[in-house]
Motif scaffolding. Structure first.
Motif, PDB file in Angstrom:
ATOM      1  N   ILE A 109     -33.950 -93.560 -35.819  1.00  0.00           N
ATOM      2  CA  ILE A 109     -34.720 -93.363 -34.588  1.00  0.00           C
ATOM      3  C   ILE A 109     -36.085 -92.688 -34.764  1.00  0.00           C
ATOM      4  CG2 ILE A 109     -32.735 -93.562 -33.019  1.00  0.00           C
ATOM      5  CD1 ILE A 109     -32.630 -90.564 -32.728  1.00  0.00           C
ATOM      6  N   ALA A 110     -36.740 -92.965 -35.880  1.00  0.00           N
ATOM      7  CA  ALA A 110     -38.148 -92.582 -36.025  1.00  0.00           C
ATOM      8  C   ALA A 110     -38.890 -93.740 -36.691  1.00  0.00           C
ATOM      9  CB  ALA A 110     -38.301 -91.311 -36.845  1.00  0.00           C
ATOM     10  N   PHE A 111     -40.209 -93.699 -36.604  1.00  0.00           N
ATOM     11  CA  PHE A 111     -40.985 -94.860 -37.036  1.00  0.00           C
ATOM     12  C   PHE A 111     -40.863 -95.131 -38.537  1.00  0.00           C
ATOM     13  CE2 PHE A 111     -44.533 -92.719 -39.051  1.00  0.00           C
ATOM     14  CZ  PHE A 111     -45.214 -93.730 -39.717  1.00  0.00           C
ATOM     15  N   LYS A 112     -40.419 -94.152 -39.307  1.00  0.00           N
ATOM     16  CA  LYS A 112     -40.264 -94.363 -40.743  1.00  0.00           C
ATOM     17  C   LYS A 112     -39.323 -95.539 -41.050  1.00  0.00           C
ATOM     18  CE  LYS A 112     -42.581 -90.562 -41.959  1.00  0.00           C
ATOM     19  NZ  LYS A 112     -43.002 -90.061 -40.651  1.00  0.00           N
ATOM     20  N   SER A 320     -43.033 -83.563 -38.201  1.00  0.00           N
ATOM     21  CA  SER A 320     -43.409 -84.650 -39.108  1.00  0.00           C
ATOM     22  C   SER A 320     -44.913 -84.766 -39.261  1.00  0.00           C
ATOM     23  CB  SER A 320     -42.832 -85.974 -38.619  1.00  0.00           C
ATOM     24  OG  SER A 320     -41.436 -85.856 -38.510  1.00  0.00           O
ATOM     25  N   MET A 321     -45.634 -83.967 -38.490  1.00  0.00           N
ATOM     26  CA  MET A 321     -47.092 -83.938 -38.618  1.00  0.00           C
ATOM     27  C   MET A 321     -47.582 -82.586 -39.116  1.00  0.00           C
ATOM     28  SD  MET A 321     -47.560 -85.745 -34.971  1.00  0.00           S
ATOM     29  CE  MET A 321     -49.318 -85.495 -34.786  1.00  0.00           C
ATOM     30  N   ASP A 322     -46.657 -81.726 -39.537  1.00  0.00           N
ATOM     31  CA  ASP A 322     -47.050 -80.430 -40.091  1.00  0.00           C
ATOM     32  C   ASP A 322     -47.436 -80.626 -41.554  1.00  0.00           C
ATOM     33  OD1 ASP A 322     -46.543 -79.256 -37.684  1.00  0.00           O
ATOM     34  OD2 ASP A 322     -44.619 -78.380 -38.258  1.00  0.00           O
ATOM     35  N   PRO A 397     -42.193 -85.066 -28.976  1.00  0.00           N
ATOM     36  CA  PRO A 397     -43.395 -84.237 -29.168  1.00  0.00           C
ATOM     37  C   PRO A 397     -44.498 -84.898 -30.010  1.00  0.00           C
ATOM     38  CG  PRO A 397     -41.407 -82.941 -29.561  1.00  0.00           C
ATOM     39  CD  PRO A 397     -40.967 -84.355 -29.415  1.00  0.00           C
ATOM     40  N   HIS A 398     -44.144 -85.746 -30.970  1.00  0.00           N
ATOM     41  CA  HIS A 398     -45.182 -86.407 -31.774  1.00  0.00           C
ATOM     42  C   HIS A 398     -45.988 -87.357 -30.892  1.00  0.00           C
ATOM     43  CE1 HIS A 398     -42.011 -85.138 -34.492  1.00  0.00           C
ATOM     44  NE2 HIS A 398     -42.921 -85.033 -35.438  1.00  0.00           N
ATOM     45  N   THR A 399     -45.256 -88.156 -30.124  1.00  0.00           N
ATOM     46  CA  THR A 399     -45.903 -89.097 -29.217  1.00  0.00           C
ATOM     47  C   THR A 399     -46.715 -88.324 -28.172  1.00  0.00           C
ATOM     48  OG1 THR A 399     -43.980 -90.504 -29.573  1.00  0.00           O
ATOM     49  CG2 THR A 399     -45.453 -91.114 -27.765  1.00  0.00           C
ATOM     50  N   SER A 423     -45.590 -94.762 -30.540  1.00  0.00           N
ATOM     51  CA  SER A 423     -44.539 -93.818 -30.171  1.00  0.00           C
ATOM     52  C   SER A 423     -43.610 -93.707 -31.371  1.00  0.00           C
ATOM     53  CB  SER A 423     -43.812 -94.353 -28.939  1.00  0.00           C
ATOM     54  OG  SER A 423     -42.827 -93.445 -28.544  1.00  0.00           O
ATOM     55  N   THR A 424     -43.718 -92.576 -32.070  1.00  0.00           N
ATOM     56  CA  THR A 424     -43.175 -92.535 -33.420  1.00  0.00           C
ATOM     57  C   THR A 424     -41.760 -91.983 -33.544  1.00  0.00           C
ATOM     58  OG1 THR A 424     -44.388 -90.482 -33.757  1.00  0.00           O
ATOM     59  CG2 THR A 424     -45.388 -92.493 -34.612  1.00  0.00           C
ATOM     60  N   ALA A 425     -41.249 -91.362 -32.499  1.00  0.00           N
ATOM     61  CA  ALA A 425     -39.860 -90.895 -32.602  1.00  0.00           C
ATOM     62  C   ALA A 425     -39.185 -90.968 -31.248  1.00  0.00           C
ATOM     63  CB  ALA A 425     -39.793 -89.472 -33.137  1.00  0.00           C
ATOM     64  N   SER A 426     -37.893 -91.130 -31.279  1.00  0.00           N
ATOM     65  CA  SER A 426     -37.110 -91.068 -30.055  1.00  0.00           C
ATOM     66  C   SER A 426     -37.061 -89.608 -29.594  1.00  0.00           C
ATOM     67  CB  SER A 426     -35.697 -91.564 -30.345  1.00  0.00           C
ATOM     68  OG  SER A 426     -34.797 -91.057 -29.376  1.00  0.00           O
TER      69      SER A 426
HETATM   70  C1  LIG Z   1     -44.086 -89.440 -40.262  1.00  0.00           C
HETATM   71  C2  LIG Z   1     -44.274 -89.259 -38.809  1.00  0.00           C
HETATM   72  C3  LIG Z   1     -45.565 -89.145 -38.249  1.00  0.00           C
HETATM   73  C4  LIG Z   1     -46.806 -89.147 -39.095  1.00  0.00           C
HETATM   74  O1  LIG Z   1     -47.076 -90.400 -39.647  1.00  0.00           O
HETATM   75  P1  LIG Z   1     -48.045 -90.530 -40.902  1.00  0.00           P
HETATM   76  O2  LIG Z   1     -47.952 -91.940 -41.313  1.00  0.00           O
HETATM   77  O3  LIG Z   1     -47.522 -89.585 -41.937  1.00  0.00           O
HETATM   78  O4  LIG Z   1     -49.401 -90.126 -40.431  1.00  0.00           O
HETATM   79  C5  LIG Z   1     -45.676 -89.016 -36.879  1.00  0.00           C
HETATM   80  N1  LIG Z   1     -44.576 -88.957 -36.101  1.00  0.00           N
HETATM   81  C6  LIG Z   1     -43.343 -89.056 -36.606  1.00  0.00           C
HETATM   82  C7  LIG Z   1     -42.176 -88.964 -35.694  1.00  0.00           C
HETATM   83  C8  LIG Z   1     -43.147 -89.224 -37.971  1.00  0.00           C
HETATM   84  O5  LIG Z   1     -41.896 -89.313 -38.454  1.00  0.00           O
END
Ligand SMILES: *Cc1c(COP(=O)(O)O)cnc(C)c1O
Length: 496
Positions: A109-112, A320-322, A397-399, A423-426
């Protein structure tokens, strides 16, 4: 002519895509880059009819030129399957006039997951193509999401082992639980007493340690990287920007060739770099809006042309952005220098030495596609709360960092161009921060009570990835100091 890859620090040595994927990082410490960005060879009308998998093949085959059609299609089929909880793989959701590209429908559930569900298949295919018989040891440093996504991707993949290092006190409780409950005979997870940058530097040092490489070779092992510096992660990430653009067109939301903005919550600079590559393939992206949290080293860089990592490292609600060393930025630096490997090497040496470098005025001019800004913790929380109250849609929070930065951009420019926010994480991955942002009263609840409450508030089913870890057994409890990382690796591989 087939596209090849060269290092950002040495132009003369060219490798094929499969070799670049296998090596991860070039021997000179540089990152592999394609020797040109290919133009998309299909129209937006054709793209609009394609499934995610078809789009993936269309985009990736132009970069991974030494993979056969069968090989690449095989990798794509194995990656983008039922592990994703929607057939669209990366759906677009409109809320409050903005399009959220949901990149969190995979196993963790994250963009990875978008890249790490395919990387193991690209890597094992690449090993076969290059007659590699060594077992491949994936070393990964994670700020939280990469680790679990890589573990899930590589677990029980034959011919591989995966070792993940994470900052013991720098990830969310759910992220940690996801990792330390990972199954698979070939998986290893270690918490380090240090931050993400130290974990990443430790991993990079092992990659460039020639003595260690020799010792591994004798035992029948070789390292590879699942970090976002691997070109096998970057290329699959280009796909969803192409897919999203075509989807907006298919749905009549934009006219042919209408430009859009892309807003990306950024850490290691991989995701936004993929958007930049999509733009250079021909997708009409106006601005690439780079959103940072309080670790705003990238914002300062875009403002001043000076990259300075010498600053306090802040733990935020978007862990994930720290990050203070955005590894993938090296690829952009190389690009804006006009592929000047000498200049790039000089700057990267300065970064490794003094922790700071400054680009030339001419290089700065080449950054006009980018807009950088950042969101404080308070602004991030406010973005979650406001969007929820206005639309009922709940973001993580990332989004929310991206949403907040996009609001700043809108306020500063009055620009009416449509925008996609990655939107990078649930929100279920960062339940406590999300629920606290909506109302402080939630802080009294237990982690999994919060999960159920979030499900109720947002009217969204609890994702499988969360259900799975509710009662999962803890299988990994290794801890170490930063300087003990190589010893841990040797221990896991049964070396002395
Ligand atoms: C890894 C990640 C990011 C940052 O992405 P980068 O490709 O490293 O810039 C942002 N949000 C989430 C939830 C992540 O897992």
């Amino acid at each position: 002519m087939d596209l090849l890859f060269s290092s950002t620090r040495n132009y003369s040595e060219k490798v094929t895509a499969s070799q670049a994927i296998l090596k991860g990082l070039s021997d000179d410490g540089g990152l592999f880059v394609p020797d040109r960005i290919p133009k998309l060879d299909v129209s937006v009308e054709e793209l609009a009819k394609m499934s995610y998998q078809e789009t993936a093949y269309t985009v990736m085959r132009q970069f991974l030129t030494d993979f056969t059609e069968d090989e690449l299609k095989g990798c794509i089929e194995k990656a983008y399957d039922k592990k994703f909880d929607t057939e669209q793989i990366a759906p677009l959701v409109e809320a409050g006039g903005v399009h959220y590209l949901e990149l969190f429908h995979g196993a963790t559930i994250a963009f990875k997951d978008m890249a790490l569900s395919i990387l193991p298949h690209l890597l094992t295919t690449a090993a076969k193509k290059n007659q590699i018989s060594n077992e491949i040891v994936i070393l990964t440093a994670t700020s939280g999401d990469t680790g679990k996504a890589a573990l899930a991707g590589f677990a029980d993949v034959k011919g591989t082992k995966i070792i993940v290092f994470y900052p013991k006190n720098g990830v969310s409780p759910i992220q940690e639980k996801q990792m330390i409950t990972q199954k698979g005979e070939n998986t290893y997870v270690v918490g380090i007493h240090g931050n993400f940058d130290q974990a990443q530097t430790g991993v990079k040092q092992m990659f460039s340690d020639k003595e260690l490489a020799k010792e591994l070779e004798l035992e029948g092992y070789q390292f590879s990287s699942a970090n976002s510096i691997n070109i096998g992660r970057l290329v699959p990430q280009i796909v969803y920007y192409v897919y999203a653009y075509a989807k907006l067109f298919a749905d009549g939301k934009i006219k042919k060739e209408e430009a859009i903005h892309v807003v990306v919550p950024t850490g290691n600079f991989g995701n936004i770099l993929a958007a930049f590559y999509a733009k250079n393939m021909g997708i009409p992206i106006a601005k690439l809006i780079c959103a940072s949290n309080e670790n705003k080293v990238l914002y300062d860089f875009f403002e001043t042309g000076k990259y300075d990592k010498n600053r306090e490292f802040v733990l935020t609600s978007s862990p994930s952005m720290d990050i203070l060393i955005s590894s993938n930025l090296e690829r952009l630096i190389y690009w804006i220098s006009g592929n000047d490997t000498k200049k790039n090497t000089e700057l990267m040496k300065a970064l490794a030495g003094q922790g700071v470098y400054e680009i030339t005025p001419k290089m700065r001019e080449a950054l006009q596609d980018f807009y950088g800004n950042y969101a404080s913790e308070q602004e991030t929380a406010k973005a979650i709360k406001n969007l929820y109250e206005k639309t009922g849609y709940i973001i993580d929070p990332h989004t929310a960092v991206a949403k907040s930065v996009y609001e700043k951009y809108e306020a500063a420019t009055n620009d009416q161009t449509k925008a996609i926010i990655a939107s990078t994480a649930s929100p279920f991955k960062f339940t406590r921060s999300v629920m606290n942002a909506i109302d402080k009263k939630y802080d009294a609840m237990e982690d999994f009570e919060l999960v159920d409450e979030l499900s109720r508030l947002g009217n969204v089913k609890v994702p499988n990835a969360i259900e799975e870890i509710r009662n999962a057994e803890i299988l990994h409890d290794h801890l170490c100091e930063v300087d003990q990382m190589p010893q841990m690796v040797k221990k896991f591989l049964g070396m002395k």
